[in-house]
Design an enzyme around this catalytic site. Structure first.
Site: not given
Length: 712
Positions: A303-305
């Site tokens: 998730g995120d980056h």
């Protein structure tokens, strides 16, 4: 167990109630000292590209960039002024005015789909707008320009959702050598400063997935698998050196579609994705090597980056990742973690997070969690994972005692499943399924959102699928599943596939789009079915407007879609077949739509369910093979059972006894050959009873409370 600043007592209470064996210092928090004394594993969270905000703020030249495109604007005269950030949040992006050059920006005449020569446009920094000169009245124009990401998307989300008032977070792009060197110097010091950390939770690697916000902080574009936020001048130059051509702004903005995952990817976009993946592999490998040298394990949060990680490739193994963590709200999300290759341990982060958007007065986290778990668990029976966890603020969870009691039950159920299965897959029936689309394996177990999604009110941070969700039905079935890219079958469907599924709205990457214009692909599927294979189409399968029919393989499916071009041709009359082996299940199914505009091609097509003259479900015999069509297939226990029966029928195995199967579709059953044990679960919120067929033909009766489970 997540923790929060000053919240050691809250976390400690839940650790004891739920039996947690590890604690995590979440983003922006430090681990309370009293928790360090418990002897548990310690997850420490770091997202390296946003770890040192002081350095990042001092170096805006290293902030990640992306190409943005304005909404097409009409010209009413020969001069047109186009504001660049009119629809986008001004704190999210900053225009790179120093890069307003003809080689890096592009103005497009969208009516003629032609670039406007640089001499015909000029950037006005005072107005932050582009002025088009000599425009053609009545034409639409848009500007594609470079902007830096001035507010990290996750930080922005947390400010909006959790009421953060701290300084907004920015990220840096590690593609620059200066950034690379600084980040790893910082990382070495960070590792040395965390001696009690046993697991470094990377959240995630280099580049964030794409989310654009408008002035009201609402999503205007979101692509969890998008590669839009990875641009730097050095990367563009290096790409040209490696691939022999230079990408244009139009390659990124894709006529305003932004190369969304639902579209069929161009060859140039695939090249860009490959380029980014190679760099992220190198970056991730360096991270993991340093983690291991420090005597710790490396976990990555999907998730995120996460862009470039690509868990369904061998990238995570080459990086050296020890633990793969993914957020999950349903069975599809579980399979997105459980089915990834390699020897990584696998962990789910469950919803709802302990955030104030749900854990508030009037919120109902209990209902959300129970609903998610029922879907997750039935998929968990098929392909197990190793661990579960949560995120957020434990003090908020404790304000909901019924939720906390329920999570204790959930944790016990999870441990029972691990014990019963031995952490090994359940027995599958001998039907091997291939999900056919434009992406194949790299986008395995990604929900194929359709047009209904645009009109569906939902929480922006949780995936909820409107309309059809055949993948969710499939996620908990006892069949082996692999995802196949259409280009892989040009020379024939793999011999280890019994049934192909093509599910998606017309012209999307999920149904295949213009790839069906490749006659080698269409011929390969026809030959496969004619020789005894099975084919299941849902929504707009094989749709190809260049064909003489809407569904390219209408002859295989036995049905076609009326798009208005053939209304003069009277459709074949039909009646519902009540004798077919699929008839009873099809008759009781809820297909979620009324008007499909699908009709039979010939009188040989077997119609199993319809709404008036609109076919909702049908079956067809094609040569020695078989096909089934669904106008839609939203997830439910009964629809999932219909899909299983359809797979068995399409594979020609309907006369065979299916062991370890309950006659009640609300009861899912799994048998684990490694342990010789069985588990039955109630996948509904009502008490359910049923009879399970055993391999020797004998039967076992079970009665399960709402959401209950029983082992044997």
């Amino acid at each position: 167990m997540p923790t929060e600043k000053g919240g050691g007592a809250s976390a400690l209470e839940l650790i004891r109630r739920w039996g947690a064996d590890a604690v995590r210092d979440c983003d922006g928090t430090a681990l309370p000292s009293e928790l360090l004394e418990l002897g548990l594993d310690v997850y420490s969270t770091i997202c390296l590209v946003r770890a040192d905000e002081e350095w990042t703020r001092a170096h805006p030249e290293y902030w990640p960039m992306k190409y943005l495109s304005t909404t097409p604007a009409p010209a009413f005269g020969e001069t047109l002024e186009i504001p660049l950030l009119e629809r986008l949040h001004p704190l999210k992006y900053e225009i790179r005015e120093d890069l307003a050059t003809p080689s890096l920006w592009q103005v497009m005449d969208r009516t003629g789909e032609l670039p406007v020569p640089h001499g015909k446009w000029v950037y006005d920094p005072a107005k932050k707008a582009v002025r088009v000169l000599g425009a053609c009245p009545g034409h639409l124009y848009s500007v594609s320009f470079l902007a830096t990401v001035a507010w990290d998307t996750t930080s922005m989300y947390n400010h909006l959702t959790n009421g953060w008032t701290r300084e907004r977070v920015r990220s840096v792009d590690p593609y620059y050598p200066e950034v690379w060197n600084y980040l790893f110097e910082y990382f070495d010091n960070w590792l040395a400063d965390h001696p009690q950390t046993t697991i470094v939770r990377l959240t995630s690697l280099a580049y964030h997935f794409n989310v654009d916000f408008d002035h009201d902080c609402r999503d205007v574009f979101r692509d969890w698998t998008g590669y839009q936020e990875c641009v730097s001048l050095k990367a563009l130059d290096d790409f040209e050196a490696q691939f022999g051509y230079r990408l244009t702004p139009e390659d990124f903005v894709d006529a305003g579609r932004n190369n969304a995952t639902g579209g069929v990817p161009s060859a140039r976009w695939r090249d860009w994705m490959s380029f980014v993946q190679r760099f992220v592999l190198r970056f991730g490998r360096e991270l993991c090597q340093r983690v291991h040298r420090a005597g710790k394990r490396a976990a990555v949060f999907h998730g995120d980056h996460w862009v470039g990680l690509e868990p369904f490739t061998d990238n995570p193994t080459k990086m050296g990742i020890d633990l793969h963590i993914g957020a999950a709200e349903d069975g599809v999300a579980l399979r997105r973690v459980s089915d990834t290759p390699g020897t990584m341990a696998k962990e789910l982060r469950l919803y709802p997070y302990f955030f104030p958007d749900v854990f508030r007065e009037g919120g109902d986290p209990l209902t959300e969690s129970r609903g998610d778990w029922l879907k997750i668990r039935r998929a968990l029976l098929r392909r197990p994972i190793d661990r579960i966890g949560w995120g957020g603020y434990p003090s908020l969870a404790l304000k909901f005692p019924a939720f906390c009691d329920w999570v204790a039950t959930l944790c016990d159920q999870f441990r029972e499943i691990l014990d019963t299965s031995g952490g090994t897959p359940a027995l599958d029936i001998p039907v091997r399924v291939g999900v056919l689309n434009a992406w194949g394996t790299p986008r395995a177990w990604i929900n194929s959102f359709g047009r209904d999604q645009k009109f569906f009110e939902k929480r922006t941070d949780v995936v909820e699928v409107a309309g059809s969700n055949l993948l969710e039905c499939l996620a908990g079935l006892p069949v082996s599943v692999r995802f196949i890219a259409m280009e892989e079958i040009r020379d024939g469907v793999p011999s280890d596939i019994d049934v192909l599924i093509n599910d998606g709205d017309a012209f999307t990457a999920w149904s295949g789009g213009d790839l069906w214009g490749d006659e080698r692909i269409a011929s390969a599927v026809r030959s496969f079915v004619a020789k005894g294979g099975g084919f299941i189409g849902c929504r707009g399968p094989t749709a190809d407007p260049t064909s003489d029919r809407f569904f390219r393989l209408a002859d295989v499916l036995g049905v076609d879609y009326e798009d208005g071009r053939g209304i003069q041709n009277v459709p074949v009359s039909f009646s519902i077949d009540r004798t077919h082996s699929l008839a009873a299940s099809a008759n009781s199914a809820n297909f979620g739509i009324v008007e499909s505009f699908v009709f039979p091609r010939t009188s040989a097509t077997t119609v199993l369910a319809s709404a008036g003259k609109h076919i909702l479900c049908s079956a067809n015999v094609y040569g020695e093979g078989r096909s089934v069509y669904f106008a839609s297939l939203p997830y439910s226990c009964s629809n999932s059972r219909l899909l299983l029966q359809s797979l068995v029928w399409a594979a020609g195995r309907e006369s065979e006894r299916i062991p370890w199967m309950a006659d009640n579709p609300a009861i899912d059953v799994a048998f684990f050959p490694t342990t010789g044990r069985m588990i039955a679960v109630n996948s509904s919120n009502d008490t359910q009873s049923g009879t399970i067929t055993l391999p020797d033909g004998t039967e076992r009766n079970v009665s399960l409370p709402p959401g209950g489970q029983e082992m044997a």
